[in-house]
Design an enzyme around this catalytic site. Structure first.
Site, PDB file in Angstrom:
ATOM      1  N   GLU A 183     -26.631  -6.121 -41.322  1.00 18.06           N
ATOM      2  CA  GLU A 183     -25.912  -7.227 -40.694  1.00 18.06           C
ATOM      3  C   GLU A 183     -25.537  -8.210 -41.808  1.00 18.06           C
ATOM      4  O   GLU A 183     -26.417  -8.890 -42.357  1.00 18.06           O
ATOM      5  CB  GLU A 183     -26.803  -7.874 -39.625  1.00 18.06           C
ATOM      6  N   CYS A 236     -29.509  -2.923 -32.507  1.00 21.25           N
ATOM      7  CA  CYS A 236     -28.520  -2.406 -31.547  1.00 21.25           C
ATOM      8  C   CYS A 236     -28.909  -0.978 -31.144  1.00 21.25           C
ATOM      9  O   CYS A 236     -29.206  -0.141 -31.992  1.00 21.25           O
ATOM     10  CB  CYS A 236     -27.114  -2.435 -32.146  1.00 21.25           C
ATOM     11  N   CYS A 260     -31.618  -2.314 -41.105  1.00 21.90           N
ATOM     12  CA  CYS A 260     -31.114  -3.478 -40.381  1.00 21.90           C
ATOM     13  C   CYS A 260     -32.173  -3.895 -39.374  1.00 21.90           C
ATOM     14  O   CYS A 260     -32.943  -3.062 -38.891  1.00 21.90           O
ATOM     15  CB  CYS A 260     -29.833  -3.082 -39.641  1.00 21.90           C
ATOM     16  N   GLU A 304     -25.425   4.062 -47.678  1.00 25.15           N
ATOM     17  CA  GLU A 304     -24.189   4.810 -47.449  1.00 25.15           C
ATOM     18  C   GLU A 304     -22.971   3.930 -47.629  1.00 25.15           C
ATOM     19  O   GLU A 304     -23.000   2.749 -47.283  1.00 25.15           O
ATOM     20  CB  GLU A 304     -24.140   5.270 -45.985  1.00 25.15           C
ATOM     21  N   CYS A 308     -15.875   1.050 -46.787  1.00 27.79           N
ATOM     22  CA  CYS A 308     -16.817   0.458 -45.851  1.00 27.79           C
ATOM     23  C   CYS A 308     -18.141   0.315 -46.593  1.00 27.79           C
ATOM     24  O   CYS A 308     -18.733   1.317 -46.990  1.00 27.79           O
ATOM     25  CB  CYS A 308     -16.954   1.376 -44.631  1.00 27.79           C
ATOM     26  N   CYS A 335     -22.810   5.896 -38.110  1.00 28.40           N
ATOM     27  CA  CYS A 335     -23.221   5.070 -39.246  1.00 28.40           C
ATOM     28  C   CYS A 335     -24.715   5.220 -39.476  1.00 28.40           C
ATOM     29  O   CYS A 335     -25.497   5.146 -38.549  1.00 28.40           O
ATOM     30  CB  CYS A 335     -22.961   3.597 -38.960  1.00 28.40           C
ATOM     31  N   SER A 354     -17.948  -7.743 -40.436  1.00 29.79           N
ATOM     32  CA  SER A 354     -18.281  -7.433 -39.049  1.00 29.79           C
ATOM     33  C   SER A 354     -19.682  -7.929 -38.729  1.00 29.79           C
ATOM     34  O   SER A 354     -20.632  -7.666 -39.460  1.00 29.79           O
ATOM     35  CB  SER A 354     -18.207  -5.916 -38.850  1.00 29.79           C
ATOM     36  N   CYS A 404     -27.212   2.325 -32.570  1.00 27.57           N
ATOM     37  CA  CYS A 404     -26.931   2.376 -34.007  1.00 27.57           C
ATOM     38  C   CYS A 404     -28.083   3.012 -34.775  1.00 27.57           C
ATOM     39  O   CYS A 404     -29.245   2.648 -34.600  1.00 27.57           O
ATOM     40  CB  CYS A 404     -26.668   0.960 -34.521  1.00 27.57           C
TER      41      CYS A 404
HETATM   42  N1  SAH Z   1     -24.040  -5.402 -38.277  1.00 29.32           N
HETATM   43  C1  SAH Z   1     -22.611  -5.469 -38.224  1.00 29.32           C
HETATM   44  C2  SAH Z   1     -21.897  -4.401 -39.020  1.00 29.32           C
HETATM   45  C3  SAH Z   1     -22.400  -3.004 -39.043  1.00 29.32           C
HETATM   46  S1  SAH Z   1     -22.010  -1.848 -37.805  1.00 29.32           S
HETATM   47  C4  SAH Z   1     -22.138  -5.463 -36.802  1.00 29.32           C
HETATM   48  O1  SAH Z   1     -22.956  -5.338 -35.902  1.00 29.32           O
HETATM   49  O2  SAH Z   1     -20.951  -5.640 -36.570  1.00 29.32           O
HETATM   50  C5  SAH Z   1     -20.270  -1.672 -37.703  1.00 29.32           C
HETATM   51  C6  SAH Z   1     -19.804  -1.410 -36.290  1.00 29.32           C
HETATM   52  O3  SAH Z   1     -20.172  -0.099 -35.861  1.00 29.32           O
HETATM   53  C7  SAH Z   1     -20.387  -2.375 -35.280  1.00 29.32           C
HETATM   54  O4  SAH Z   1     -19.410  -2.742 -34.354  1.00 29.32           O
HETATM   55  C8  SAH Z   1     -21.446  -1.524 -34.611  1.00 29.32           C
HETATM   56  O5  SAH Z   1     -21.785  -2.046 -33.357  1.00 29.32           O
HETATM   57  C9  SAH Z   1     -20.764  -0.171 -34.576  1.00 29.32           C
HETATM   58  N2  SAH Z   1     -21.641   0.982 -34.391  1.00 29.32           N
HETATM   59  C10 SAH Z   1     -22.878   1.194 -34.887  1.00 29.32           C
HETATM   60  N3  SAH Z   1     -23.356   2.382 -34.498  1.00 29.32           N
HETATM   61  C11 SAH Z   1     -22.407   2.939 -33.732  1.00 29.32           C
HETATM   62  C12 SAH Z   1     -22.312   4.165 -33.025  1.00 29.32           C
HETATM   63  N4  SAH Z   1     -23.312   5.049 -33.024  1.00 29.32           N
HETATM   64  N5  SAH Z   1     -21.175   4.404 -32.339  1.00 29.32           N
HETATM   65  C13 SAH Z   1     -20.159   3.513 -32.348  1.00 29.32           C
HETATM   66  N6  SAH Z   1     -20.185   2.353 -32.986  1.00 29.32           N
HETATM   67  C14 SAH Z   1     -21.299   2.046 -33.670  1.00 29.32           C
END
Ligand code: SAH
Length: 361
Positions: free
Chosen positions: A163, A119, A115, A95, A108, A336, A194, A122
């Site tokens: 990441e 997290c 990944c 995406e 973006c 995302c 990020s 996510c």
């Molecule tokens: N891996 C990197 C970049 C990808 S995610 C990172 O962790 O920064 C980009 C941002 O979106 C990150 O801050 C991540 O924590 C956040 N994110 C992912 N899923 C999310 C969700 N469901 N709601 C809000 N923020 C989210």
């Protein structure tokens, strides 16, 4: 077995010069080819009309010109945000999102298929990592979007799936390609990377000599809460991560962005805000508050607008720079990685097993 063709779109100008002069061609040919690929963003060697037919044929025999296929585009009726689903050579999909701001157009980009950071909130990480993207595959997200919109992309945020610091070499090559003066010439200052907080990656980026903005996904004011949300926190503690961030600022002079997704009842009360203000008081940067985007696989709930405002106010009172991130393309986006998941679920019609993340202890 047929030898795999070299991915020409991932080569730097210097590498391309070496390749082509090694084949007896003049160095200026490499510059022409580089400009076709990265400035004019040609999708085929056939389009490179100032090269002889023979040379075009030779190139297409020996090199692969990675070009993403557009599987789906959704356009927001609210703000024009576009969400793209691109297909890769091996059938995987990724995406990318295009957003229009007053200061320019921003894309973006995804840095990996899936990944392995794990997290909890996510969607991109639910099936684990499939593979990292090559520089060409990251760059082509921007090139295809520019062609589709007919508008120049001035800003890039590496905040899509994946990441970026888990795909370090390809990330840096990608940034140098899209910022090259003979390519799209995007300003390095307009690039944001990020990370969930991989300390050796932050340290390496500090020494890279790229004035990009670093965004840290913080999401918690202490290690205990952070570990609940982000398995990477089991490996790198906050004090270590923030020290690396401070080092990044001191070396590059670039202020950081701290991302904080607000999850109801988990990290969003005033005691968290106060602890966050204390934690960041020596950091040069600003906080981006993002009400968490709920995903159906988890039961995290978005903080209410009153809680978000109070949280923001508390940080402001402590002199912290803070913005609540505008939700772009609310009608099309979802969280995302969700578009890709929906696409894959429809394609496989099966249940997807959850992989363990890299950092689970
Ligand atoms: N891996 C990197 C970049 C990808 S995610 C990172 O962790 O920064 C980009 C941002 O979106 C990150 O801050 C991540 O924590 C956040 N994110 C992912 N899923 C999310 C969700 N469901 N709601 C809000 N923020 C989210």
């Amino acid at each position: 077995m047929m030898e795999e063709k070299r991915d020409i779109k991932s080569l730097s100008l210097e590498e391309l010069e070496e390749e082509l002069t090694g084949k007896g061609l003049k160095a200026f040919r490499a510059r022409q080819v580089f400009q076709w690929i990265h400035e004019k963003t040609a999708d085929s060697f056939e389009d490179m009309t100032n090269l002889s037919r023979d040379l075009r044929q030779q190139l297409s025999k020996e090199y692969d010109l990675v070009t993403l296929t557009t599987e789906d585009v959704r356009i927001s009726k609210i703000d024009g945000t576009r969400k793209y689903l691109f297909g890769l050579d091996d059938g995987h999909v990724i995406e990318s999102v295009w957003m229009k701001y007053k200061h320019g157009n921003s894309v973006c980009v995804s840095s990996q298929v899936g990944c392995r950071m794990g997290c909890r909130f996510c969607a991109s990480t639910l099936d684990g990592l499939v593979r990292s993207l090559r520089p060409s595959e990251m760059a082509d997200q921007i090139y295809q979007i520019q062609k589709d919109t007919g508008e120049r992309v001035s800003h890039v945020v590496v905040m899509g799936s994946g990441e970026p610091l888990d795909n370090y070499d390809n990330l840096v090559k990608f940034i140098r390609l899209i910022c090259h003066e003979k390519g799209q010439n995007i300003s390095q200052r307009n690039i944001t990377v990020s990370t969930c907080g991989i300390v050796p990656g932050i340290e390496r980026l500090t020494g890279e000599g790229l004035p990009v903005t670093l965004a840290l996904s913080l999401h918690a004011p202490n290690d205990q809460v952070r570990r609940e949300l982000m398995p990477v926190a089991n490996r790198y503690g906050l004090s270590e991560v923030l020290l690396a961030c401070r080092g990044y600022f001191l070396k590059t002079g670039r202020r950081l962005t701290f991302e904080y997704s607000l999850v109801k009842g988990v990290n969003d009360d005033l005691s968290h805000a106060r602890a966050l203000a204390k934690l960041l008081k020596d950091q040069q940067g600003h906080v981006n508050l993002i009400p968490v985007n709920p995903i159906k696989e988890r039961d995290y709930v978005q903080s209410g607008s009153k809680a978000v405002e109070e949280f923001k106010h508390c940080l402001e009172k402590s002199g912290i720079n803070v913005t609540v991130r505008r939700e772009m393309g609310r009608d099309i986006s979802g969280a995302c990685g969700q578009l890709r998941r929906r696409f894959m679920e429809a394609a496989t019609k099966g249940r997807i097993d959850e992989n363990e993340s890299l950092w689970d202890d």
